[in-house]
Design an enzyme around this catalytic site. Sequence first.
Site, PDB file in Angstrom:
ATOM      1  N   HIS A   1       0.840  -1.204   0.000  1.00 15.57           N
ATOM      2  CA  HIS A   1       0.000   0.000   0.000  1.00 15.57           C
ATOM      3  C   HIS A   1       0.878   1.258   0.000  1.00 15.57           C
ATOM      4  O   HIS A   1       0.616   2.212  -0.733  1.00 15.57           O
ATOM      5  CB  HIS A   1      -0.881   0.057   1.262  1.00 15.57           C
TER       6      HIS A   1
ATOM      7  N   SER B   1      -2.885  -7.900   3.103  1.00 16.38           N
ATOM      8  CA  SER B   1      -3.125  -7.660   4.534  1.00 16.38           C
ATOM      9  C   SER B   1      -3.475  -8.962   5.240  1.00 16.38           C
ATOM     10  O   SER B   1      -3.012  -9.213   6.365  1.00 16.38           O
ATOM     11  CB  SER B   1      -4.266  -6.656   4.721  1.00 16.38           C
TER      12      SER B   1
ATOM     13  N   ARG C   1      -1.722  -6.172  -8.072  1.00 14.84           N
ATOM     14  CA  ARG C   1      -0.571  -7.038  -7.750  1.00 14.84           C
ATOM     15  C   ARG C   1      -0.393  -8.123  -8.799  1.00 14.84           C
ATOM     16  O   ARG C   1       0.699  -8.369  -9.275  1.00 14.84           O
ATOM     17  CB  ARG C   1      -0.765  -7.691  -6.373  1.00 14.84           C
TER      18      ARG C   1
ATOM     19  N   LYS D   1     -16.235  -7.441   3.506  1.00 17.23           N
ATOM     20  CA  LYS D   1     -15.632  -8.775   3.428  1.00 17.23           C
ATOM     21  C   LYS D   1     -15.666  -9.497   4.779  1.00 17.23           C
ATOM     22  O   LYS D   1     -16.078 -10.617   4.894  1.00 17.23           O
ATOM     23  CB  LYS D   1     -14.182  -8.671   2.954  1.00 17.23           C
TER      24      LYS D   1
HETATM   25  O1  PNS Z   1      -8.481  -2.965   0.635  1.00 18.18           O
HETATM   26  P1  PNS Z   1      -9.687  -3.564  -0.022  1.00 18.18           P
HETATM   27  O2  PNS Z   1     -10.475  -4.366   0.975  1.00 18.18           O
HETATM   28  O3  PNS Z   1      -9.373  -4.304  -1.264  1.00 18.18           O
HETATM   29  O4  PNS Z   1     -10.614  -2.294  -0.443  1.00 18.18           O
HETATM   30  C1  PNS Z   1     -11.859  -2.510  -1.021  1.00 18.18           C
HETATM   31  C2  PNS Z   1     -12.625  -1.172  -1.108  1.00 18.18           C
HETATM   32  C3  PNS Z   1     -12.859  -0.592   0.269  1.00 18.18           C
HETATM   33  C4  PNS Z   1     -11.835  -0.211  -1.962  1.00 18.18           C
HETATM   34  C5  PNS Z   1     -13.974  -1.513  -1.795  1.00 18.18           C
HETATM   35  O5  PNS Z   1     -14.598  -2.570  -1.109  1.00 18.18           O
HETATM   36  C6  PNS Z   1     -14.914  -0.326  -1.832  1.00 18.18           C
HETATM   37  O6  PNS Z   1     -14.704   0.612  -2.567  1.00 18.18           O
HETATM   38  N1  PNS Z   1     -15.954  -0.392  -1.014  1.00 18.18           N
HETATM   39  C7  PNS Z   1     -16.929   0.673  -0.916  1.00 18.18           C
HETATM   40  C8  PNS Z   1     -18.326   0.195  -1.242  1.00 18.18           C
HETATM   41  C9  PNS Z   1     -18.605   0.373  -2.705  1.00 18.18           C
HETATM   42  O7  PNS Z   1     -18.516   1.457  -3.246  1.00 18.18           O
HETATM   43  N2  PNS Z   1     -18.938  -0.747  -3.373  1.00 18.18           N
HETATM   44  C10 PNS Z   1     -19.231  -0.768  -4.783  1.00 18.18           C
HETATM   45  C11 PNS Z   1     -17.971  -0.912  -5.619  1.00 18.18           C
HETATM   46  S1  PNS Z   1     -18.466  -1.169  -7.275  1.00 18.18           S
END
Ligand code: PNS
Length: 171
Positions: free
Chosen positions: A25, A138, A101, A49
């Site tokens: 990150h 993570s 990645r 998640k």
């Molecule tokens: O670090 P991560 O868990 O890969 O991040 C995922 C994250 C937080 C970027 C993604 O889950 C997100 O944007 N969530 C917000 C909810 C949202 O907008 N969902 C629709 C995406 S199409």
Amino acid sequence: MTANGRAGHGVAIYPGSFDPLTMGHMDVIARAAAIFGRVVVAVMVNPQKREPLFTLDERKAMIAAAIHDAGLANVEVTDFRGLLADFVRAQHVDVIVKGLRVVSDFENEMSTALMNRSLSGVDTVFMPSDPRYSFISSSMIKEVFFLGGTIDEYVPLAVLRIMRDKRNALR
Ligand code: PNS
């Protein structure tokens, strides 16, 4: 400053769970900070998640400390809940930054990027992960750490400190 020594412009948002922040990150954050005028690291309050190990305050504190230690003056940390598209619109963000990645990351990220652009009009730029960090996640960091492995190379020092505190508190 960009790689050409020119000042960057525009506001980029780098969203994620950051449970915890990794060197992967940090690499994306530092490279985005060299391209854009301002980078906002946006911590999702309740990732869908799973329940995060670190509280929102812990995740924000580790990011703030790592940003400070890295001397990244144009990077800040905030949090958001709900739809990312709503947040980027409300914050007048120019671009969403995501790290890739491995090729399999692309499959999810491509449809997410298209949905986010459809909902908000804001595009996503993908940053290829530095090969040194392409295997880091993570969840893997947490597993290795709590099973007694050494993760010093994979997380900023500020994160390591908070992780040690967490492990002691959980004992
Ligand atoms: O670090 P991560 O868990 O890969 O991040 C995922 C994250 C937080 C970027 C993604 O889950 C997100 O944007 N969530 C917000 C909810 C949202 O907008 N969902 C629709 C995406 S199409």
